[in-house]
Design a protein around this motif. Sequence first.
Motif, PDB file in Angstrom:
ATOM      1  N   ASP A 165       0.766  -1.047  -0.085  1.00 55.13           N
ATOM      2  CA  ASP A 165      -0.031   0.058   0.094  1.00 55.13           C
ATOM      3  C   ASP A 165       0.745   1.423   0.053  1.00 55.13           C
ATOM      4  N   THR A 166       1.100   1.723  -1.189  1.00 58.02           N
ATOM      5  CA  THR A 166       1.995   3.013  -1.032  1.00 58.02           C
ATOM      6  C   THR A 166       1.483   4.148  -0.821  1.00 58.02           C
ATOM      7  N   SER A 167       0.241   4.362  -0.635  1.00 59.63           N
ATOM      8  CA  SER A 167      -0.538   5.529  -0.294  1.00 59.63           C
ATOM      9  C   SER A 167      -0.271   5.554   1.243  1.00 59.63           C
ATOM     10  N   LYS A 170       4.750   8.323   4.217  1.00 61.21           N
ATOM     11  CA  LYS A 170       4.493   9.795   4.670  1.00 61.21           C
ATOM     12  C   LYS A 170       5.977  10.210   5.110  1.00 61.21           C
TER      13      LYS A 170
END
Length: 244
Positions: A165-167, A170
């Motif tokens: 899950d690259t989202s 941060k």
Amino acid sequence: MTHSTAQSLYTFELPAASHWSLKIKRGLELTLTDITGGANLGMMFYNPENLLERYNAPDTLKCQHTFKLTRGNCLYSDMGRIFCSITADNFGWHETVCGNSRKHHIEKTWGALSYQDAQNDWRQNGFDAFLVELTKYGLNERDMGANLNLFSKVVADDNGNLSLDTSAAKPGASLTLRFEMDTLVVMHSCPHPLNQAASYPRTPVLCELFEAAPVADDDFCKNFRPENGRGFENNRLYHLGVGA
């Protein structure tokens, strides 16, 4: 004293495609920060007094009834002792089941690029990075177990297939590991094995060592699960010199 005001005992920026190892004494904390976002920090733990004792991913997940790792979780050895506890975490989801990237993963996804050709811009893989560090302690590929992949979140589809899950990435995400026993820490900053980015990820990680506060009876990690209390008791017996 918080880390915002405490003096770091040692600070090191682990570059991309790099590896590092060090013995961290009981009572220290290691704060790790994903500087630019999208880092993957592979990590393994060993008992420096008995290198046959090492991090056990199945026991760590099973005894704490979890698939992900975050604040409150303790990281167990295969002797039922606790190497370290996650005392702070603003990323919230770290995995320990997907293993390492290998040479063929890197070459298939981004192509081969050796150190001789590219020097610090080469494309190292996690397995070989770990192997370089392990050989410093007389260990080899037979001593490699399931590793942590910090700052990497994976998700499952309806068929149980995992993907990265690259989202979740941060900049500035950090977590802190408080060491409950002397621990040999081996790490690398190579890509996660499920990473399908268009270009080879180059994400450094900031590593900072601090003195930890004493573990109180109401410690969050110690009381996070009943099993953790037993793990801390195993550590207490070990440090008394009467542990199994």
